[in-house]
Design an enzyme around this catalytic site. Sequence first.
Site, PDB file in Angstrom:
ATOM      1  CG  ASP A   1      -0.341  -0.178   2.528  1.00 35.79           C
ATOM      2  OD1 ASP A   1       0.790  -0.693   2.590  1.00 35.79           O
ATOM      3  OD2 ASP A   1      -0.980   0.168   3.545  1.00 35.79           O
ATOM      4  CG  HIS A   2       3.218   2.461   2.552  1.00 38.57           C
ATOM      5  ND1 HIS A   2       3.175   3.658   3.233  1.00 38.57           N
ATOM      6  CD2 HIS A   2       2.445   1.602   3.257  1.00 38.57           C
ATOM      7  CE1 HIS A   2       2.413   3.531   4.308  1.00 38.57           C
ATOM      8  NE2 HIS A   2       1.953   2.285   4.343  1.00 38.57           N
TER       9      HIS A   2
ATOM     10  CG  HIS B   1       5.287  -1.134  10.275  1.00 43.84           C
ATOM     11  ND1 HIS B   1       4.081  -1.325  10.924  1.00 43.84           N
ATOM     12  CD2 HIS B   1       5.067  -1.443   8.964  1.00 43.84           C
ATOM     13  CE1 HIS B   1       3.172  -1.722  10.046  1.00 43.84           C
ATOM     14  NE2 HIS B   1       3.749  -1.811   8.850  1.00 43.84           N
TER      15      HIS B   1
ATOM     16  CG  HIS C   1      -1.508   4.387   6.846  1.00 44.95           C
ATOM     17  ND1 HIS C   1      -1.779   3.321   7.679  1.00 44.95           N
ATOM     18  CD2 HIS C   1      -0.885   3.869   5.773  1.00 44.95           C
ATOM     19  CE1 HIS C   1      -1.335   2.203   7.124  1.00 44.95           C
ATOM     20  NE2 HIS C   1      -0.778   2.512   5.956  1.00 44.95           N
TER      21      HIS C   1
END
Length: 303
Positions: free
Chosen positions: A65-66, A138, A265
Site C-alpha cells: 500500500d506504500h 513497524h 493512513h
Amino acid sequence: MLDVCLLGTGGMMPLPRRALTALMTRYNGSSLLIDCGEGTQVSIREQGWSFHSIDAICITHFHGDHISGLPGLLLSMGNAERTEPLVIIGPKGLKKVVQSLLVIAQGIPFKLEFIEIEGDEEQFFLNGYHICAFKVNHNVVCYGYTIEICRSGKFDVEKAKSNGVPMKAWSPLQKAESVTVDGVEYTADMVLGPKRKGIKVTYCTDSRPTDSIVRNAENSDLFICEGMYGEQEKIASAREKKHMTFCEAAELAAKAEVEELWLTHYSPSLIRPEQYMKEVKKIFPRTAPGKDRMYRELKFKED
C-alpha cells in the site's frame, strides 16, 4: 515557500474516494514524493500538478500500500518525455525491490539513482531539500521522513565591512558558501547574520509511537502522522499490528510541539474520521483529519 499535498490517506486498500498513502511537495521548481500507493498518479492529476518535476521519491517501507503505484508512475513520467535522473530513497534492499516492480514497467527512458538507508537515521541534501530519514517501529523496517527548507541569515552590511569583505563579493556570498576575490577567499558567515527559521514538515506512517518520531518532528510546521484507528477501543489491535490510534498521534504532536497535525493512513473500516476528533483535539487542538488532496502552502515566517 513549500507546497504540500497529501495525495492519498488510505491504508491497506484503496477506497472509491480514498487513494493509498502518498505525499507530494514542491519547492523552487523541484518536487518530492513520499510513498507511492495505488492511486497516486490519479491524485497528482486531480491536483493539477505534474509528474515531470518529481526529482526524488522517498519510500517508507516495502508494504504494497506504500509502493504499489510506483511502476505506473514511472511509466507516466517516461511518457511525459522525462530524461533527467530520478533519485529513489528507501530502506536497504530498495534497488532489488524496485527492479522487481519494473518487470511490468520496462523501457523507462531515464536513469534511476538508488539511495539505500542502512542506519537508524540518515540525512540527504537534494535540490534545496534537507531530508532526514529516521527509523520507526513497524513490523518491517520502516522510516519516517523530515523535510526542511533551510534559510540563511540576512545580509549584514556592518558585519561585511568589519570583516573587510569587498563590495563585489557581497552579492555572490549571499548565494554561495565561499567566494574568491583577488586571490582572497571570503565565506558567507562573514556577511550573514544568524540563520533564520526555515520550513519543516515531518511525515510518518506505519509505526507505534517512538522517541525518534518526537525528536525528528520537534517544532515542525506540519506533522503528518498515521492514525490507523479513530476508536480508542482498538488500541490492542494497533499495538499488535504496529500502528497508531488518533489519540496516540495527537500525543506525539503535543510532545513534539508542532504547529499542526494532519492524520492519515486510515483503516478501510474507518469511513468518517472526523467523528473521532473531539477527544483528539483535547490532546492536541490543532489536529485535522487528513483528506485526499488536502493542500497547504507553507511560507517562511518573517522575523
